[in-house]
Design a protein around this motif. Structure first.
Motif, PDB file in Angstrom:
ATOM      1  N   ASN A  42       0.802  -1.505   0.198  1.00 35.38           N
ATOM      2  CA  ASN A  42      -0.083  -0.280  -0.521  1.00 35.38           C
ATOM      3  C   ASN A  42       0.809   1.310  -0.114  1.00 35.38           C
ATOM      4  OD1 ASN A  42       1.063   0.289   2.662  1.00 35.38           O
ATOM      5  ND2 ASN A  42      -0.987   0.324   3.306  1.00 35.38           N
ATOM      6  N   THR A  44       3.514   1.886   2.271  1.00 39.16           N
ATOM      7  CA  THR A  44       3.882   2.484   3.827  1.00 39.16           C
ATOM      8  C   THR A  44       5.738   2.375   3.778  1.00 39.16           C
ATOM      9  OG1 THR A  44       1.300   2.401   4.742  1.00 39.16           O
ATOM     10  CG2 THR A  44       3.735   1.451   6.946  1.00 39.16           C
ATOM     11  N   GLN A 163      -1.086  -6.356   8.731  1.00 42.42           N
ATOM     12  CA  GLN A 163      -1.574  -5.174   7.880  1.00 42.42           C
ATOM     13  C   GLN A 163      -2.794  -4.304   9.116  1.00 42.42           C
ATOM     14  OE1 GLN A 163      -0.935  -4.488   4.488  1.00 42.42           O
ATOM     15  NE2 GLN A 163      -2.276  -3.204   5.069  1.00 42.42           N
ATOM     16  N   VAL A 164      -3.536  -5.969   9.867  1.00 47.73           N
ATOM     17  CA  VAL A 164      -4.712  -4.794  10.724  1.00 47.73           C
ATOM     18  C   VAL A 164      -4.061  -4.072  11.253  1.00 47.73           C
ATOM     19  CG1 VAL A 164      -4.042  -6.883  12.111  1.00 47.73           C
ATOM     20  CG2 VAL A 164      -5.931  -5.964  11.358  1.00 47.73           C
ATOM     21  N   ASP A 167      -3.784  -0.913   9.188  1.00 46.73           N
ATOM     22  CA  ASP A 167      -4.737   0.096   8.179  1.00 46.73           C
ATOM     23  C   ASP A 167      -5.479   0.603   9.644  1.00 46.73           C
ATOM     24  OD1 ASP A 167      -4.998  -1.545   5.884  1.00 46.73           O
ATOM     25  OD2 ASP A 167      -5.519  -3.038   6.859  1.00 46.73           O
ATOM     26  N   LYS A 168      -5.087  -0.022  11.055  1.00 44.28           N
ATOM     27  CA  LYS A 168      -6.115   0.845  12.252  1.00 44.28           C
ATOM     28  C   LYS A 168      -4.990   2.067  12.135  1.00 44.28           C
ATOM     29  CE  LYS A 168      -5.269   0.971  17.144  1.00 44.28           C
ATOM     30  NZ  LYS A 168      -6.772   2.209  17.614  1.00 44.28           N
ATOM     31  N   ARG A 171      -5.873   4.862   9.813  1.00 45.99           N
ATOM     32  CA  ARG A 171      -6.968   5.005  10.244  1.00 45.99           C
ATOM     33  C   ARG A 171      -7.282   6.446  11.374  1.00 45.99           C
ATOM     34  NH1 ARG A 171      -9.141   0.802  10.779  1.00 45.99           N
ATOM     35  NH2 ARG A 171      -8.824   0.886  12.512  1.00 45.99           N
ATOM     36  N   ALA A 177      -1.361   6.207   3.596  1.00 49.97           N
ATOM     37  CA  ALA A 177      -0.857   5.350   3.134  1.00 49.97           C
ATOM     38  C   ALA A 177       0.484   5.321   2.516  1.00 49.97           C
ATOM     39  CB  ALA A 177      -0.999   3.717   2.165  1.00 49.97           C
TER      40      ALA A 177
END
Length: 334
Positions: A42, A44, A163-164, A167-168, A171, A177
């Motif tokens: 993504n 990052t 990844q989770v 993503d947090k 957000r 990203a």
């Protein structure tokens, strides 16, 4: 004693904007600093400062300045006559913002086995991106939240976050990203050990906060601590970095306000006020079955403290180094 208003309520400084040139230096000098730089799909950016890469002390010093939101200086000095050859020196003219709103490792990041599809993940995030998310209650007390289109976070981990978790972060920080940089610094590495010891001033600020001292009255901070060799054993490595501060950390705070409060701060700050004082942190940690919350909170403090009141010109001193303990833990005579 508490501030009448949050100590950073009027600050317009952006710790993420101030850190951007330091992150660019880190990325541009990655090869010389013994770092690996990669990007997730993504976009990052991931900086490996000691997992597959070797990392370096120089990288750790720069990461320490990044952690402080560009509002601190971190360097080395010689100290052989004090019982250890190399010391980390930290200074800031914005210590509350640099240490508590940026450097403090206070953002809890976790993912379950089900979320990762494998091993569970946990880390405490430190650095400027904390102030973008402002998830900790501390930010309401400080009266500070950053706004920036880039962010950087430091994680003391031995593997990349899943990844989770990324993503947090995106957000909660409201970032694209490709605008997020994550720096991974296992404590078993040179960079990891260095950047943790560079928290010696932050430990004093956090203890002052725990004691209820008016943070808005702390206007300058200078601190030093001996830099141990990292250990390949994670618990031993973590123990050494803690011991460096608890038994070898020296802090000089310049404050304003009441003499009685300044004197009380000096008396209450040092680590020797703790019932756990006098033993290696690794041994204490094992004894409480690796539960930080079972350790006496008074232990998390520098060994020796000076507090100078700029309004009165008076200075108070308390605590002392325990270099004999550190030498017994770290030194093998040739």
């Amino acid at each position: 004693m508490t501030d009448a208003r949050p100590p950073l309520a009027t600050s317009s400084l952006s710790v993420n904007d101030l850190t951007r040139p330091l992150v660019e230096r880190l990325l541009a000098g990655a090869e010389a600093l013994e770092l690996n730089v990669a990007r997730f799909d993504n976009g990052t950016c991931i900086v490996d400062a000691g997992i597959a890469a070797r990392g370096s002390v120089t990288a750790g010093l720069l990461i320490g300045e990044i952690c402080m939101g560009g509002l601190g200086r971190v360097g080395l000095r010689s100290g052989a006559d004090e019982g250890w050859p190399t010391w980390v020196e930290v200074r800031s003219s914005q210590p509350v913002l640099a240490c508590l709103a940026s450097q403090y490792a206070g953002w809890s990041l976790a993912a379950s086995k089900e979320e990762t599809g494998g091993k569970k993940f946990f880390s405490l995030g430190s650095g400027p991106a904390r102030a973008l998310a402002a998830k900790e209650a501390l930010f309401a007390e400080l009266g500070y939240r950053d706004r920036s289109d880039t962010g950087v976070l430091v994680l003391e981990v031995d593997r990349p976050p899943p990844q989770v978790v990324i993503d947090k972060l995106l957000r909660d920080c409201n970032l694209r990203a490709d605008a997020l940089t994550l720096i991974l610094t296992p404590t078993t590495s040179l960079a990891g050990t260095t950047q943790v010891v560079a928290r010696v001033l932050e430990v004093a600020l956090h203890k002052a906060h725990e004691l209820g001292y008016a943070l808005g009255n702390i206007v300058e901070g200078v601190a030093t601590a001996p830099l141990p060799a990292p250990s390949p054993d994670g618990v031993v490595a973590m123990g050494r970095t803690n011991d460096a501060i608890l038994y070898g950390g020296r802090v000089h705070l310049s404050v304003r306000g009441d003499d009685a409060a300044a004197r009380q701060l000096a008396l209450q700050l040092p680590s020797r006020n703790s019932r756990d004082y006098g033993r290696s942190f690794a041994d204490i940690f094992k004894e409480v079955e690796y539960d930080f919350y079972k350790i006496d909170g008074a232990l998390f403090a520098p060994a020796e403290v000076w507090v100078s009141n700029l309004d009165s010109g008076n200075t108070w001193h308390a605590g002392a180094l325990n270099m004999a303990l550190l030498q017994g833990l770290w030194l093998q005579e040739a």
